[in-house]
Motif scaffolding. Sequence first.
Motif, short mmCIF file in Angstrom:
data_model
loop_
_atom_site.label_atom_id
_atom_site.label_comp_id
_atom_site.label_asym_id
_atom_site.label_seq_id
_atom_site.Cartn_x
_atom_site.Cartn_y
_atom_site.Cartn_z
N ASN A 228 60.72 11.29 40.33
CA ASN A 228 59.37 10.88 39.97
C ASN A 228 59.00 9.56 40.63
N ALA A 229 59.98 8.65 40.72
CA ALA A 229 59.72 7.35 41.35
C ALA A 229 59.33 7.52 42.81
N SER A 230 60.01 8.43 43.51
CA SER A 230 59.70 8.67 44.92
C SER A 230 58.29 9.20 45.09
N THR A 231 57.88 10.11 44.20
CA THR A 231 56.52 10.67 44.31
C THR A 231 55.47 9.62 43.94
N ILE A 232 55.80 8.72 43.01
CA ILE A 232 54.86 7.65 42.65
C ILE A 232 54.64 6.72 43.85
N ILE A 233 55.73 6.37 44.52
CA ILE A 233 55.61 5.53 45.72
C ILE A 233 54.71 6.20 46.75
N CYS A 234 54.94 7.49 46.96
CA CYS A 234 54.14 8.23 47.93
C CYS A 234 52.67 8.27 47.52
N ARG A 235 52.41 8.62 46.27
CA ARG A 235 51.02 8.78 45.81
C ARG A 235 50.25 7.47 45.88
N LEU A 236 50.82 6.41 45.33
CA LEU A 236 50.06 5.17 45.22
C LEU A 236 49.91 4.47 46.57
N MET A 237 50.94 4.49 47.40
CA MET A 237 50.80 3.88 48.73
C MET A 237 49.79 4.65 49.57
N ASP A 238 49.80 5.96 49.45
CA ASP A 238 48.83 6.80 50.16
C ASP A 238 47.42 6.48 49.68
N ASP A 239 47.22 6.39 48.35
CA ASP A 239 45.89 6.12 47.82
C ASP A 239 45.36 4.76 48.26
N ILE A 240 46.23 3.76 48.26
CA ILE A 240 45.80 2.42 48.66
C ILE A 240 45.30 2.41 50.10
N ILE A 241 46.01 3.10 50.97
CA ILE A 241 45.73 3.05 52.41
C ILE A 241 44.64 4.04 52.83
N VAL B 191 42.89 -3.02 41.30
CA VAL B 191 43.61 -1.74 41.25
C VAL B 191 44.74 -1.73 42.26
N CYS B 192 44.47 -2.19 43.46
CA CYS B 192 45.50 -2.20 44.50
C CYS B 192 46.68 -3.09 44.11
N VAL B 193 46.40 -4.21 43.47
CA VAL B 193 47.47 -5.08 42.99
C VAL B 193 48.30 -4.35 41.93
N GLU B 194 47.62 -3.66 41.02
CA GLU B 194 48.33 -2.90 39.98
C GLU B 194 49.17 -1.78 40.57
N PHE B 195 48.62 -1.08 41.54
CA PHE B 195 49.37 0.00 42.19
C PHE B 195 50.62 -0.55 42.89
N GLN B 196 50.47 -1.69 43.54
CA GLN B 196 51.62 -2.30 44.21
C GLN B 196 52.71 -2.65 43.20
N LYS B 197 52.31 -3.12 42.01
CA LYS B 197 53.28 -3.41 40.96
C LYS B 197 54.01 -2.14 40.54
N GLN B 198 53.28 -1.04 40.44
CA GLN B 198 53.90 0.22 40.04
C GLN B 198 54.85 0.73 41.13
N VAL B 199 54.51 0.49 42.38
CA VAL B 199 55.41 0.85 43.48
C VAL B 199 56.70 0.03 43.39
N GLY C 226 43.05 8.00 43.33
CA GLY C 226 43.57 7.28 42.18
C GLY C 226 42.92 5.93 42.01
N VAL C 227 42.53 5.30 43.12
CA VAL C 227 41.87 3.99 43.05
C VAL C 227 40.55 4.11 42.29
N GLU C 228 39.74 5.11 42.65
CA GLU C 228 38.45 5.29 41.97
C GLU C 228 38.64 5.67 40.49
N CYS C 229 39.63 6.54 40.22
CA CYS C 229 39.90 6.94 38.82
C CYS C 229 40.24 5.72 37.98
N TYR C 230 41.11 4.86 38.52
CA TYR C 230 41.56 3.69 37.77
C TYR C 230 40.42 2.68 37.60
N MET C 231 39.65 2.48 38.66
CA MET C 231 38.51 1.55 38.59
C MET C 231 37.53 1.97 37.51
#
Length: 562
Positions: free
Chosen positions: A449-462, A491-499, A476-481
């Motif tokens: 799950n951690a690997s997929t989270i890294i993939c999802r959130l880094m992809d969404d940020i970029i 949101v991007c700061v939060e996603f980076q923390k989750q990564v 995910g950025v728009e959903c969270y906003m």
Amino acid sequence: MSHQTSLVSVSTMKSPNTSKVERPLAKYHSSIWKDHFLSLSTEAMKIDVVMEERAKQLKAEVKKMLMISNRNLLEKLSLVDSIQRLSVFYHFENEIDQILEQIYANYRDFTSIDGDDDLHTISLLFRLLRQHGYRIPCDIFTKFVESNGKFKESLAEDARGILSLYEAANMRVHGEDILEEALDFSVKHLKNIMANSNSKFGAEIEHALKWPLRKDLPKLKGREYITMYQEDPSHSQTLLAFSKLDFNILQKLYQKELKELTRWWKDLNVETNFPYARDRIVECYFWTLGAYFEPQFNVGRKILTKVIAISSILDDTYDAYGTFEELQIFTEAIQRWDRSMVSILPEYMKPLYIAMLNHYKEISKEIGMDENSFHVHTTKEEIKKLARSYFEEAKWLNQNYTPKFKEYMEWALHSTGYFSIISVALIGMGDIVTNEILEWFFRKPKIINASTIICRLMDDIISRKFEQERKHVTSGVECYMEEYECSEEEVCVEFQKQVVDAWKDINEACLHPLDVPMPILMRIVNVSRVINLLYTDEDGYTNANGRTKFLIESLLVNPMPC
């Protein structure tokens, strides 16, 4: 509002009218490589007998170096570290394991000495033992900390020690406050050192701050480190020569594999059949090399590259071409996994569906198992889930629906394709992957799950800005906003923390006692590293004509001068 994936009855299906349809086309650049690897001659890829014999001789000499017993601690650690950074460690796994096992048994003897002059040694010891699964406690760094909990400022002059501390801190797990402090301290001082143009570590530090060893691809690091190692006055000429030769031998092997894959890709007639899709077979192979570069995984590289390539076209079909009606039929066809479904598909979908069915049949032959085996069943189930997740996102777009972040992630983790990629990467490893390993995979443990989270959130940020230039499902950025009423930057700061937290989960899963053998876990570490490489600062897969092109050239085109 219910948003469960519901499909249609086969009896009501018919191939939709595709004329005069407005499609959400993306502007992807064409293939950079064309027929480059297909045009390589047999002679150019030949590994001659002299090369093989020389490599065999040098390997034996390096093995002798590892077995010298009268080396001091730093010499032993440095040799192991160099072998790993040069990416030839797979030749000496037993010898390295023996050395580190002995060091771990006595590490307190080495870490109880007072003084600040051994920061590099202690950091190196900690990192190497953590990398090999030893649960060495982080309190060995306590002697470098003041009473206020901060690292001693006197350490700031030790550039090598600070860099080693930084690399060690990237092995941290949850709750290790001293390593959090170590990271902050080392990053601050490394930036100061990098600002000093006279520092001999400048280039190494700049790379490490983006891609620390824990998050870098071993084979790419090997190419880069050969040059650094060569400039080190204390380097071993034997180890250097072996590393260069091993790199060139593997490069020729990779070129042969890529030539075969390029031929398969050309036979699919991608440019004509799927002009809307990203033409990225070389980049798919590069992705696979991240998962496993070792020569014994040639079958795994072949089947995984094809799955990534097919999944990429599948992604673009859902994301950048298919209409909702077409995708509904296509998704049902994938769930049924039946060649007779071809007749109801739109013409442009038929080649992809047939290629998918053919390849998964080929997988069973390549791994020597029946199509109904648990191994093949696992991979089929994951690509079916991938299609369902793509369709769920198509429904959101069709209904102009923005899900809550939790609902988004439930589907978006699957739409990364990483569950599918990991399942294929595992079955490509051979006999080590038993049914029990696959049952563990199906339970979706924290590391996966951690690997997929890294993939999802880094992809969404970029990728969010490029995707929103056309009609595209909310990210995910728009959903969270929308849900938490915060800015894009927040949101991007939060996603980076989750990564960051996901990497801690990965590190924790790789410490003894292990749920599965370390080679299994390293596939997941490695595919996570690929994301960290390709999705830092840019989408290096979609936009592959920049840094990604340079990395591919360094690994697959340009030999190492010997």
